[in-house]
Scaffold this motif. Structure first.
Motif, PDB file in Angstrom:
ATOM      1  N   LYS A 283      -9.338 -11.652  44.021  1.00 44.34           N
ATOM      2  CA  LYS A 283      -8.368 -12.934  44.458  1.00 44.34           C
ATOM      3  C   LYS A 283      -9.445 -13.859  45.068  1.00 44.34           C
ATOM      4  O   LYS A 283      -9.310 -15.278  44.834  1.00 44.34           O
ATOM      5  CB  LYS A 283      -7.369 -12.489  45.326  1.00 44.34           C
TER       6      LYS A 283
ATOM      7  N   GLU B 134     -12.733 -14.467  44.818  1.00 44.80           N
ATOM      8  CA  GLU B 134     -13.555 -14.939  43.807  1.00 44.80           C
ATOM      9  C   GLU B 134     -12.829 -16.009  42.864  1.00 44.80           C
ATOM     10  O   GLU B 134     -13.397 -17.187  42.265  1.00 44.80           O
ATOM     11  CB  GLU B 134     -14.333 -14.024  42.793  1.00 44.80           C
ATOM     12  N   ALA B 135     -11.634 -15.600  42.219  1.00 41.21           N
ATOM     13  CA  ALA B 135     -10.711 -16.317  41.201  1.00 41.21           C
ATOM     14  C   ALA B 135     -10.710 -17.794  42.300  1.00 41.21           C
ATOM     15  O   ALA B 135     -10.710 -18.702  41.684  1.00 41.21           O
ATOM     16  CB  ALA B 135      -9.757 -15.620  41.038  1.00 41.21           C
TER      17      ALA B 135
ATOM     18  N   CYS C 231     -13.307 -20.453  41.984  1.00 40.52           N
ATOM     19  CA  CYS C 231     -13.273 -21.304  40.845  1.00 40.52           C
ATOM     20  C   CYS C 231     -12.388 -21.815  40.387  1.00 40.52           C
ATOM     21  O   CYS C 231     -12.048 -22.345  39.361  1.00 40.52           O
ATOM     22  CB  CYS C 231     -13.925 -20.331  39.741  1.00 40.52           C
ATOM     23  N   HIS C 232     -11.071 -21.595  41.248  1.00 42.21           N
ATOM     24  CA  HIS C 232      -9.732 -22.408  40.813  1.00 42.21           C
ATOM     25  C   HIS C 232      -9.173 -21.486  39.545  1.00 42.21           C
ATOM     26  O   HIS C 232      -8.520 -22.168  38.655  1.00 42.21           O
ATOM     27  CB  HIS C 232      -9.735 -23.746  40.659  1.00 42.21           C
ATOM     28  N   HIS C 233      -9.252 -20.406  39.523  1.00 41.70           N
ATOM     29  CA  HIS C 233      -8.780 -19.335  38.288  1.00 41.70           C
ATOM     30  C   HIS C 233      -7.723 -18.554  38.951  1.00 41.70           C
ATOM     31  O   HIS C 233      -7.798 -18.442  40.236  1.00 41.70           O
ATOM     32  CB  HIS C 233     -10.113 -18.488  37.833  1.00 41.70           C
ATOM     33  N   SER C 234      -7.140 -18.153  37.924  1.00 38.94           N
ATOM     34  CA  SER C 234      -6.004 -17.086  38.321  1.00 38.94           C
ATOM     35  C   SER C 234      -6.844 -15.802  38.313  1.00 38.94           C
ATOM     36  O   SER C 234      -7.948 -15.606  37.822  1.00 38.94           O
ATOM     37  CB  SER C 234      -5.055 -16.833  37.182  1.00 38.94           C
TER      38      SER C 234
ATOM     39  N   ASN D 168      -6.006 -13.025  36.758  1.00 38.24           N
ATOM     40  CA  ASN D 168      -5.879 -12.570  35.539  1.00 38.24           C
ATOM     41  C   ASN D 168      -7.351 -13.033  34.628  1.00 38.24           C
ATOM     42  O   ASN D 168      -8.102 -12.466  33.925  1.00 38.24           O
ATOM     43  CB  ASN D 168      -4.813 -13.088  34.618  1.00 38.24           C
ATOM     44  N   SER D 169      -7.696 -14.492  34.959  1.00 36.00           N
ATOM     45  CA  SER D 169      -8.733 -15.123  34.302  1.00 36.00           C
ATOM     46  C   SER D 169     -10.120 -14.602  34.733  1.00 36.00           C
ATOM     47  O   SER D 169     -10.700 -14.474  34.297  1.00 36.00           O
ATOM     48  CB  SER D 169      -8.736 -16.762  34.461  1.00 36.00           C
ATOM     49  N   GLU D 170     -10.095 -14.331  36.139  1.00 37.97           N
ATOM     50  CA  GLU D 170     -11.256 -13.798  36.744  1.00 37.97           C
ATOM     51  C   GLU D 170     -11.526 -12.465  36.127  1.00 37.97           C
ATOM     52  O   GLU D 170     -12.685 -12.168  35.791  1.00 37.97           O
ATOM     53  CB  GLU D 170     -10.955 -13.686  38.134  1.00 37.97           C
TER      54      GLU D 170
ATOM     55  N   ASN E 272     -12.522 -12.774  32.542  1.00 35.85           N
ATOM     56  CA  ASN E 272     -14.101 -13.234  32.634  1.00 35.85           C
ATOM     57  C   ASN E 272     -14.970 -12.211  32.674  1.00 35.85           C
ATOM     58  O   ASN E 272     -16.154 -11.945  32.144  1.00 35.85           O
ATOM     59  CB  ASN E 272     -14.271 -14.545  33.389  1.00 35.85           C
TER      60      ASN E 272
ATOM     61  N   GLN F 216      -5.631 -20.494  22.753  1.00 35.30           N
ATOM     62  CA  GLN F 216      -4.625 -20.621  23.574  1.00 35.30           C
ATOM     63  C   GLN F 216      -3.852 -21.703  23.252  1.00 35.30           C
ATOM     64  O   GLN F 216      -4.307 -22.798  22.335  1.00 35.30           O
ATOM     65  CB  GLN F 216      -4.996 -20.817  24.849  1.00 35.30           C
TER      66      GLN F 216
END
Length: 56
Positions: free
Chosen positions: A21, A23-24, A27-30, A32-34, A37, A55
């Protein structure tokens, strides 16, 4: 929600959720995206190319 996505319940060891959470958020990621990746990077290192669906 995307129709062509497999869902999988993921169990993380204690403390990992918070680290992912953090780290996500950097980078302003969710989360899930983290996680996606990280999996994609690990598989690329192993020589496995994952197809990334377009997408909508």
């Amino acid at each position: 929600m995307h129709k062509n996505v497999d869902q999988y319940m993921l169990r993380l060891p204690d403390g990992w959720r918070d680290k992912v959470k953090e780290e996500a958020a950097k980078c302003h990621h969710s989360m899930n995206s983290e996680i996606l990746n990280a999996i994609q990077t690990a598989m690329r290192i192993k020589g496995v190319q994952l197809d990334v669906p377009a997408q909508k």
